[in-house]
Design a protein around this motif. Structure first.
Motif, PDB file in Angstrom:
ATOM      1  N   UNK A  77     -85.655  16.397  15.811  1.00  0.00           N
ATOM      2  CA  UNK A  77     -84.450  16.452  16.636  1.00  0.00           C
ATOM      3  C   UNK A  77     -83.204  16.503  15.752  1.00  0.00           C
ATOM      4  N   UNK A  78     -83.169  15.665  14.737  1.00  0.00           N
ATOM      5  CA  UNK A  78     -82.014  15.651  13.842  1.00  0.00           C
ATOM      6  C   UNK A  78     -81.859  16.951  13.073  1.00  0.00           C
ATOM      7  N   UNK A  79     -82.989  17.523  12.640  1.00  0.00           N
ATOM      8  CA  UNK A  79     -82.946  18.769  11.875  1.00  0.00           C
ATOM      9  C   UNK A  79     -82.465  19.935  12.730  1.00  0.00           C
ATOM     10  N   UNK A  80     -83.003  20.057  13.933  1.00  0.00           N
ATOM     11  CA  UNK A  80     -82.610  21.161  14.809  1.00  0.00           C
ATOM     12  C   UNK A  80     -81.118  21.122  15.112  1.00  0.00           C
ATOM     13  N   UNK A  81     -80.598  19.937  15.380  1.00  0.00           N
ATOM     14  CA  UNK A  81     -79.172  19.810  15.693  1.00  0.00           C
ATOM     15  C   UNK A  81     -78.328  20.002  14.439  1.00  0.00           C
ATOM     16  N   UNK A  82     -78.751  19.386  13.331  1.00  0.00           N
ATOM     17  CA  UNK A  82     -77.974  19.481  12.098  1.00  0.00           C
ATOM     18  C   UNK A  82     -77.852  20.902  11.592  1.00  0.00           C
ATOM     19  N   UNK A  83     -78.984  21.596  11.469  1.00  0.00           N
ATOM     20  CA  UNK A  83     -78.965  22.985  10.997  1.00  0.00           C
ATOM     21  C   UNK A  83     -78.309  23.877  12.044  1.00  0.00           C
ATOM     22  N   UNK A  84     -78.591  23.597  13.330  1.00  0.00           N
ATOM     23  CA  UNK A  84     -78.002  24.387  14.410  1.00  0.00           C
ATOM     24  C   UNK A  84     -76.495  24.314  14.419  1.00  0.00           C
ATOM     25  N   UNK A  85     -75.955  23.152  14.110  1.00  0.00           N
ATOM     26  CA  UNK A  85     -74.497  22.995  14.054  1.00  0.00           C
ATOM     27  C   UNK A  85     -73.912  23.839  12.933  1.00  0.00           C
ATOM     28  N   UNK A  86     -74.559  23.833  11.777  1.00  0.00           N
ATOM     29  CA  UNK A  86     -74.074  24.606  10.640  1.00  0.00           C
ATOM     30  C   UNK A  86     -74.158  26.106  10.909  1.00  0.00           C
ATOM     31  N   UNK A  87     -75.203  26.511  11.633  1.00  0.00           N
ATOM     32  CA  UNK A  87     -75.410  27.941  11.893  1.00  0.00           C
ATOM     33  C   UNK A  87     -74.624  28.454  13.095  1.00  0.00           C
ATOM     34  N   UNK A 137     -73.754  24.909  21.679  1.00  0.00           N
ATOM     35  CA  UNK A 137     -72.729  25.288  22.641  1.00  0.00           C
ATOM     36  C   UNK A 137     -71.565  24.303  22.600  1.00  0.00           C
ATOM     37  N   UNK A 138     -70.618  24.467  23.529  1.00  0.00           N
ATOM     38  CA  UNK A 138     -69.425  23.626  23.518  1.00  0.00           C
ATOM     39  C   UNK A 138     -69.724  22.157  23.801  1.00  0.00           C
ATOM     40  N   UNK A 139     -70.890  21.873  24.369  1.00  0.00           N
ATOM     41  CA  UNK A 139     -71.283  20.489  24.642  1.00  0.00           C
ATOM     42  C   UNK A 139     -72.077  19.872  23.487  1.00  0.00           C
ATOM     43  N   UNK A 140     -72.254  20.637  22.430  1.00  0.00           N
ATOM     44  CA  UNK A 140     -73.025  20.138  21.307  1.00  0.00           C
ATOM     45  C   UNK A 140     -74.523  20.215  21.524  1.00  0.00           C
ATOM     46  N   UNK A 141     -74.938  21.011  22.504  1.00  0.00           N
ATOM     47  CA  UNK A 141     -76.361  21.154  22.817  1.00  0.00           C
ATOM     48  C   UNK A 141     -76.912  22.429  22.178  1.00  0.00           C
ATOM     49  N   UNK A 142     -78.221  22.441  21.932  1.00  0.00           N
ATOM     50  CA  UNK A 142     -78.879  23.602  21.345  1.00  0.00           C
ATOM     51  C   UNK A 142     -79.518  24.430  22.458  1.00  0.00           C
ATOM     52  N   UNK A 143     -78.950  25.588  22.798  1.00  0.00           N
ATOM     53  CA  UNK A 143     -79.542  26.430  23.835  1.00  0.00           C
ATOM     54  C   UNK A 143     -80.967  26.840  23.474  1.00  0.00           C
ATOM     55  N   UNK A 144     -81.820  26.899  24.472  1.00  0.00           N
ATOM     56  CA  UNK A 144     -83.220  27.293  24.280  1.00  0.00           C
ATOM     57  C   UNK A 144     -83.921  26.429  23.243  1.00  0.00           C
ATOM     58  N   UNK A 145     -83.544  25.162  23.216  1.00  0.00           N
ATOM     59  CA  UNK A 145     -84.175  24.233  22.258  1.00  0.00           C
ATOM     60  C   UNK A 145     -85.660  24.081  22.535  1.00  0.00           C
ATOM     61  N   UNK A 146     -86.073  24.329  23.784  1.00  0.00           N
ATOM     62  CA  UNK A 146     -87.465  24.170  24.169  1.00  0.00           C
ATOM     63  C   UNK A 146     -88.387  25.006  23.297  1.00  0.00           C
ATOM     64  N   UNK A 147     -87.966  26.247  22.992  1.00  0.00           N
ATOM     65  CA  UNK A 147     -88.808  27.127  22.179  1.00  0.00           C
ATOM     66  C   UNK A 147     -89.032  26.536  20.791  1.00  0.00           C
TER      67      UNK A 147
END
Length: 483
Positions: A289-299, A303-313
Motif C-alpha cells: 500500500x505504501x509503495x503504490x501510493x508513494x511511487x504513484x504520487x511521484x509519477x 487524483x485530487x483526493x490523493x487516491x490511486x485510480x484503478x488501484x484494484x488492478x
C-alpha cells in the motif's frame, strides 16, 4: 492531408505500436525515455538477484534452498510478474521477492519453526491467496484501516531492524556471546574487511547519488573478497565462494519451481499456522500500500483526493505475485519502492515495467555468478535496506478533512498508548528472530493499554480478535493448546 496524419504515417511501426498500446503521448513520455527508465529500475533492483538466494540459502539451510536454482527463480518471478504488472496496469511498478519476507522464510519458518522448504513456500502461497481474496472481495482496504497507523509503521521498522541485524551477523560485526547474548565480533580478517569495504563503498556511492549503489556495493565487495582470498589464501570463505567462476553463464535451473506444500498446517497446528499466515500477510500488506501510493504520487498517478485510480488492478497483480513467489520457491514477491528510480528519470507507463521485467528474464543464465558472492558481500546491502525501512518513523501522515489539510505528527514515544506498543513490535522482531512475535507483542500491548485506559470502544473489533488470538499463541503451552 494534415501534418498530423503525415507524422503518424512516418512513425516507425514498433514505436508507433508501443506509443498506442502504452499511451505514451498521454503521459508525456517517449519510447527512449521509458526504456532508459526501465534500465534504471532494473539497476537499482538487481541486488535482489544476489541477496535473495544468499538469505534463503544461508549456511544453516544449504540443502533447502540451492543457490543457483533460487537465483533462477528470483529472476523468473521478478521478470514475469513485473511484465504482467506493466501490461495489466500501464504503470511503472516493478515486482521482485521482498526483503524482510525472505528473512521470515529463512530464519523463522525454516530456521526456527523447522518447516521444510516446500512447507515454508506453502505458507507464502497461502498468504498470497488470502490477500488476493481480500482484494477481490474489496475488503483489503478495510483490513488495512483497522490497524493503527503507529503499528503499521512499527511493523515496517521492526522488519528493517531484523534485516539490519541479519546483515551485522552475516558480516561478522555482531557475534553470539554466552554472557551478553551478542557482542562485537573480531574485526580482524578478510570476511569483516569485505563487509566494511562494501559498506563504505555503498555509503559513498549513495552519498554521490549513484544509481544502483547497493548493486555496485555488492559487486565491489565481491571483487574485494576474491582479491583477499587470492592474496591471503584464507579458508574463511567456502570452496567456490570468492573465486572466479568456472562458468559465467549456465542453463537456468528450475528445480524449485512448484516445490510448495500445505503440510505446514499439520506441522504447526491450526492456530499457529493461521497466525503465521496472518503475520506474514500484514508484513506484505503495508509495504505494498505504501509503495503504490508513494511511487504513484511521484509519477502523477494520484487524483485530487490523493487516491490511486484503478488501484484494484495493481493490488491483484501484487497479490498474485506473492502466490507466484511461493509457487516458484523464492519467497513472497511484492511491488518495490525502487520503482521510484525509473519514475525519477521520466518513466511513466507500463513500458518501464516491461523493460525491467525483460532484463530480469535475461539475467537468468547469470545464476552461476551468485554462487561466487560471499554473505559478507551482501551484508552491507542488508544493513542499508534495513535502515531504509526504518525511515517511516520520520514520515508524517497527511490527510484532508473538510477542505483542510491536516498533517499528523510523528510517533510520540513518550506517550504510553503509542510508544510502548511500537517499541514492543520493533524490538521483539530482531531479538527473537521472529516477525510474528513482534506483531503479536505490539497488538496485545496496544489493545491492553487501550482497555486499561477505558478506551475499549476505540479499538477496532478486528484488533480485539487478533490480539486475543496472539495471546493464546503466546500462552499456548500454559493453556494446553495443541499447535
Amino acid at each position: 492531408m494534415s501534418q498530423q496524419t503525415v507524422a503518424t504515417r512516418q512513425e516507425p511501426g514498433t514505436e508507433g505500436f508501443l506509443d498506442r498500446f502504452f499511451h505514451l503521448k498521454e503521459f508525456g513520455t517517449t519510447v527512449p525515455t521509458e526504456v532508459m527508465a526501465g534500465l534504471t529500475t532494473f539497476m537499482v533492483m538487481a541486488y535482489i538477484l544476489f541477496v535473495n538466494p544468499i538469505i534463503l540459502g544461508n549456511p544453516d539451510l544449504p540443502d533447502q534452498f540451492p543457490i543457483r536454482a533460487t537465483a533462477t527463480a528470483t529472476a523468473l518471478v521478478a521478470g514475469v510478474m513485473t511484465i504482467i504488472m506493466g501490461l495489466a496496469t500501464n504503470r511503472a511498478y516493478a515486482i521482485a521477492p521482498g526483503m524482510g519476507l525472505n528473512a521470515i522464510v529463512a530464519f523463522q519458518l525454516v530456521g526456527s519453526m523447522g518447516l521444510t522448504m516446500p512447507q515454508a513456500m506453502g505458507v507464502i502461497v497461502a498468504e498470497g491467496l488470502v490477500i488476493t481474496a481480500l482484494v477481490l472481495l474489496g475488503i483489503r482496504q478495510a483490513v488495512f484501516n483497522a490497524i493503527p497507523t503507529e503499528l503499521k509503521k512499527a511493523i515496517s521498522v521492526g522488519i528493517g531492524l531484523f534485516i539490519l541485524f541479519i546483515g551485522l551477523v552475516n558480516g561478522g560485526i555482531v557475534v553470539a556471546d554466552p554472557a551478553t547474548l551478542v557482542a562485537l565480533g573480531d574485526l580482524r580478517g578478510a570476511p569483516v574487511f569485505v563487509t566494511a569495504f562494501g559498506l563504505a563503498l555503498t555509503i559513498a556511492l549513495m552519498a554521490r547519488n549513484v544509481r544502483g549503489a547497493i548493486l555496485w556495493g555488492i559487486l565491489g565487495s565481491t571483487v574485494a573478497a576474491i582479491i583477499a582470498k587470492a592474496v591471503t589464501g584464507t579458508d574463511a570463505f567456502a570452496p567456490g565462494v570468492a573465486e572466479l567462476p568456472s562458468q559465467w553463464i549456465a542453463t537456468p535451473d528450475f528445480g524449485t519451481i512448484g516445490q510448495f506444500s500445505f503440510g505446514f498446517i499439520a506441522e504447526l497446528g491450526v492456530l499457529t499456522a493461521i497466525l503465521v499466515v496472518f503475520a506474514l500477510m500484514l508484513s506484505d500488506f503495508f509495504d505494498t500500500m505504501g509503495t503504490l501510493i508513494g511511487v504513484g504520487s511521484q509519477a502523477g498517478y494520484l487524483n485530487e483526493k490523493g487516491e490511486l485510480p484503478q488501484a484494484q488492478r495493481a493490488l491483484v497483480v501484487d497479490s498474485l505475485a506473492a502466490v507466484a513467489g511461493g509457487a516458484a520457491g523464492t519467497s513472497s514477491a511484492t511491488t518495490y519502492i525502487e520503482s521510484a528510480a525509473g519514475v525519477g528519470v521520466g518513466g511513466r507507463t507500463g513500458l518501464v515495467a516491461v523493460v525491467t521485467g525483460i532484463l530480469f528474464l535475461l539475467a537468468m543464465p547469470l545464476a552461476p555468478l551468485v554462487e561466487v558472492v560471499p554473505s559478507q558481500a551482501t551484508a552491507p546491502a542488508l544493513i542499508i535496506v534495513g535502515w531504509m525501512m526504518m525511515s517511516v518513523l520520520s514520515e508524517r501522515e497527511t490527510r484532508t478533512q473538510d477542505g483542510r489539510t491536516i498533517v499528523g505528527r510523528a510517533i510520540d514515544f513518550a506517550n504510553l498508548e503509542e510508544g510502548l506498543p511500537v517499541v514492543a513490535t520493533m524490538v521483539m522482531m530482531p531479538l527473537t528472530y521472529n516477525i510474528t512475535n513482534g506483531i503479536g507483542a505490539g497488538f496485545i500491548t496496544w489493545t491492553l493499554i487501550k482497555i486499561f485506559k477505558g478506551k475499549f470502544r476505540e479499538v477496532h473489533p478486528a484488533m480485539h480478535i487478533a490480539s486475543l488470538a496472539f495471546l493464546v499463541y503466546f500462552l499456548r503451552s500454559y493453556l494446553g493448546v495443541e499447535v
